[in-house]
Design a protein around this motif. Sequence first.
Motif, mmCIF file in Angstrom:
data_model
loop_
_atom_site.group_PDB
_atom_site.id
_atom_site.type_symbol
_atom_site.label_atom_id
_atom_site.label_comp_id
_atom_site.label_asym_id
_atom_site.label_seq_id
_atom_site.Cartn_x
_atom_site.Cartn_y
_atom_site.Cartn_z
ATOM 1 N N ALA A 132 0.839 -1.205 0.000
ATOM 2 C CA ALA A 132 0.000 0.000 0.000
ATOM 3 C C ALA A 132 0.874 1.254 0.000
ATOM 4 O O ALA A 132 0.518 2.275 -0.614
ATOM 5 N N ASP A 135 1.945 1.784 -3.465
ATOM 6 C CA ASP A 135 0.800 2.256 -4.252
ATOM 7 C C ASP A 135 0.579 3.761 -4.081
ATOM 8 O O ASP A 135 0.100 4.434 -5.007
ATOM 9 N N ARG A 136 0.915 4.295 -2.910
ATOM 10 C CA ARG A 136 0.742 5.730 -2.682
ATOM 11 C C ARG A 136 1.632 6.564 -3.601
ATOM 12 O O ARG A 136 1.350 7.738 -3.847
ATOM 13 N N ASP A 138 2.587 5.697 -6.886
ATOM 14 C CA ASP A 138 2.274 5.659 -8.315
ATOM 15 C C ASP A 138 0.820 5.315 -8.621
ATOM 16 O O ASP A 138 0.467 5.093 -9.784
ATOM 17 N N GLY A 140 -0.713 2.630 -7.877
ATOM 18 C CA GLY A 140 -0.821 1.223 -8.241
ATOM 19 C C GLY A 140 -1.883 0.480 -7.455
ATOM 20 O O GLY A 140 -2.544 1.047 -6.570
ATOM 21 N N VAL A 141 -2.022 -0.801 -7.779
ATOM 22 C CA VAL A 141 -3.049 -1.627 -7.116
ATOM 23 C C VAL A 141 -2.387 -2.884 -6.540
ATOM 24 O O VAL A 141 -2.986 -3.955 -6.524
ATOM 25 N N ARG A 142 -1.166 -2.754 -6.053
ATOM 26 C CA ARG A 142 -0.458 -3.907 -5.511
ATOM 27 C C ARG A 142 -1.195 -4.498 -4.312
ATOM 28 O O ARG A 142 -1.392 -5.713 -4.217
ATOM 29 N N GLU A 144 -4.303 -4.135 -3.387
ATOM 30 C CA GLU A 144 -5.591 -4.699 -3.797
ATOM 31 C C GLU A 144 -5.387 -6.057 -4.474
ATOM 32 O O GLU A 144 -6.164 -6.993 -4.254
ATOM 33 N N THR A 145 -4.327 -6.157 -5.265
ATOM 34 C CA THR A 145 -4.037 -7.420 -5.948
ATOM 35 C C THR A 145 -3.742 -8.520 -4.944
ATOM 36 O O THR A 145 -4.256 -9.645 -5.064
ATOM 37 N N ASP A 274 8.905 -4.504 -3.908
ATOM 38 C CA ASP A 274 8.300 -4.238 -5.213
ATOM 39 C C ASP A 274 8.779 -5.249 -6.259
ATOM 40 O O ASP A 274 7.994 -5.761 -7.068
#
Length: 302
Positions: A132, A135-136, A138, A140-142, A144-145, A274
């Motif tokens: 998370a 994700d802040r 860019d 992204g949805v890491r 959530e994935t 990442d």
Amino acid sequence: MAFSTEQLASDPRFVEALRAFAIELRGRYDEHPRLARLLASHQRWLLSQAAFALHLEYDPSEPNSGLTTTRLRDLVTTVGAASRNTVLNFLDQLTSYRFIRVAGDPARRPRRFEAADVTAQAMFDWLLANLATLDRLDGGVRAETLATRPELFRLIQPWVARKSLSDPCWREPPPRVAMFLWTEAGGLVMDELVRRIRPAENHEGRFDIGRIDARQMAEQFMMSRTHLQRLLRKAIDENCLQWQDETKKAGLWFSADFLFEYCSWQAVKFSIVDQAFEEACAKTAVEADVSSSQRNAAGGEP
């Protein structure tokens, strides 16, 4: 494309992301203080990641696989992350607090340990918080994935653990960072200081983090007040922190150069996380393609 260490360290948004991460970790500490306190030094962090990786890598077809004292000792002593006795004491403590338990027949040697449910959930939540944070930066949805595909966890965590252990830039923090992170509960103290920083309010190379109530903080983090006061005095001597008023010794400044040092070190770990996430997603995509091709081929056979 995964963030590199250099990209993260130079991104002005990374400080705010780390601050949000520190706030989230503090919330997790409040939920499970005993577990968080037990792992709040960098050495304990390395040991816990290594131990959990071995736990996840257990293969029933291999009798000596999984988390055993010998395998954990070999993994961490090879890179000088801990001594044999430290490994033994660490596993004893985890067993005593029921964060791990003996798997199968306790009389069997070597004994294999497995993580308790609360430990597994805490490790999953930790990885979720790291994703998370990325994700802040860019959008992204890491996170959530991972939440929708929890099977990725078994691929990501061991990758993170082994890469973290093998990378000296993460394994050995810079001296001033190590001053906090190698001490008992030092990680909790560092998180508390970072969460007080407001990146937009840079006062000539320093940030106002307000008054530190050593008695209250020591009680919250279950540590000696004397130990905490000694740590803060040393941080002031090393110019990590500064008194706002030398006479009253009330409020504190957090120096910008120390913050950059800390962010650069944290960037190593977040880059590893990442990369691990990308590797896991790529691996599962390839496996899915292979499985789909095999099914199609089988369906096309006479």
